[in-house]
Design an enzyme around this catalytic site. Structure first.
Site, PDB file in Angstrom:
ATOM      1  N   TYR A  94       1.313  -1.220   0.696  1.00  0.00           N
ATOM      2  CA  TYR A  94       0.300   0.372   0.446  1.00  0.00           C
ATOM      3  C   TYR A  94       1.123   1.726   0.181  1.00  0.00           C
ATOM      4  CZ  TYR A  94      -3.609  -3.333   1.348  1.00  0.00           C
ATOM      5  OH  TYR A  94      -4.322  -4.254   1.906  1.00  0.00           O
ATOM      6  N   HIS A 130       0.922 -12.356   1.323  1.00  0.00           N
ATOM      7  CA  HIS A 130      -0.721 -11.148   0.131  1.00  0.00           C
ATOM      8  C   HIS A 130      -0.061 -11.373  -0.415  1.00  0.00           C
ATOM      9  CE1 HIS A 130      -1.166  -6.570  -0.638  1.00  0.00           C
ATOM     10  NE2 HIS A 130      -1.875  -7.547  -0.563  1.00  0.00           N
TER      11      HIS A 130
END
Length: 342
Positions: free
Chosen positions: A61, A145
């Site tokens: 992010y 992830h």
């Protein structure tokens, strides 16, 4: 303003407990539109004020920007001790001179690039790097992830490394986060996971996770955290141009979202409130994440998640075939407490 604490749920067999509404931090790192430091800090501190103390983040992010902004906000509020979840698999390094930005939809990010590393040492290094950005010496939850193309590496090196960190107490709970259910279901059945984060596959618009992932999690005692409960925004504003699954919505998807909106409007309920309450209704779901860009959005989502919804709305959605017949729905409750789907 401090809302009444919402009930907490334990993640799998771990000691980590989370509230029913969490904050997704990808938007705070400039996903699709820029967000300044001040707005990001206001959103994080407002979440704490509203009793939302579960923050989900990742090195991906904003190439570390989300983690850095969390660290800065918590440094300004040293008494706060939110539950922090981050992710592994993508590591960061300085962007070579003259190389194009490694943006991936994030705007205003540092000059860094991502690279995959599922090795044992890479997983441990990824956690250590995240801890430095977060300003912490321990993290509550770590998730693999998006290992869509790396399933073999998960079994061979990445999961064993995470399990080792859990045993050592560096990590409280471990799991995986993905936008699909098939691989998550295999992980749940083959590995000792505390939690899975499933984005977009169980929402008011679609409930496919109830076919495979939810039954596996119930059987194995694994908790579910849901992200993407607005399906990229279409369940917040079902209008032409709305996005679904990170792309412009197909006409049939938009029509279904519009139908959901009409039923909600007939009962005087905002669609986004129904979306939040519905997503958290199944007992296997420990928490629902919502991304926010500013304090006002945090307030809105907390208010929406606490809004009482009449039973008749769910009955009408079932009758019109807009939610599956066996879907769990929330019981009516008074509008008290901080924003959380039950």
């Amino acid at each position: 303003m401090n809302d009444t604490p919402a009930p907490r749920r334990r993640l799998g067999g771990s000691a980590v407990q989370v509230g029913p509404l969490g904050l997704g931090t990808a938007p705070l790192a400039g996903l699709n539109e820029p967000v300044g430091d001040a707005d990001a800090r206001a959103a994080l501190l407002t979440a704490l004020d509203r009793g939302i103390d579960f923050f989900d983040t990742a090195p991906h992010y904003g190439v570390g920007l989300a983690e850095e902004r969390i660290g800065a906000a918590l440094a300004a509020r040293p008494s706060a001790a939110p539950v922090l979840a981050t992710k592994v698999g993508r590591r960061l390094r300085p962007l070579p001179e003259g190389a194009p930005d490694d943006a991936h939809g994030f705007i205003g990010t540092p000059r860094r690039e991502r690279y995959w590393d599922w090795s044992r040492d890479g997983i441990r290094a990824c956690v250590e790097e995240s801890l430095r950005r977060l300003g912490r010496d321990r993290v509550d939850v770590v998730l693999l992830h998006d290992p869509d193309d790396f399933e073999d590496e998960v079994y061979a090196t990445a999961y064993p490394a995470l399990a080792e960190l859990r045993e050592q107490g560096v990590v409280g709970a471990i799991g995986a986060g993905m936008n699909q259910t098939a691989m998550l279901t295999r992980f749940v059945r083959r590995l000792d996971l505390d939690v899975v984060l499933c984005a977009g596959r169980y929402t008011l618009l679609e409930q496919g996770a109830a076919d495979d992932l939810f039954p596996a999690c119930r059987e194995r005692g694994t908790s579910v955290v849901l992200g993407g409960v607005y399906n990229s925004g279409i369940l917040a504003r079902p209008e032409p141009g709305a996005h679904y699954n990170y792309a412009p919505a197909e006409p049939a998807v938009l029509a279904r979202a519009e139908a959901l909106g009409r039923v909600c409007a007939a009962h005087g309920v905002p669609l986004r409130a129904a979306a939040l309450r519905f997503a958290g209704a199944d007992p296997v779901v420990a928490s629902v994440l919502v991304g926010c860009r500013a304090g006002a959005e945090v307030h809105d989502n907390a208010d929406m998640a606490a809004l009482p919804i009449p039973d008749a709305l769910w009955s009408d959605l079932r009758a019109q075939g807009l939610i599956r017949p066996d879907a769990a729905v929330p019981p009516p409750r008074p509008a008290t407490g901080a924003g959380g789907a039950p």
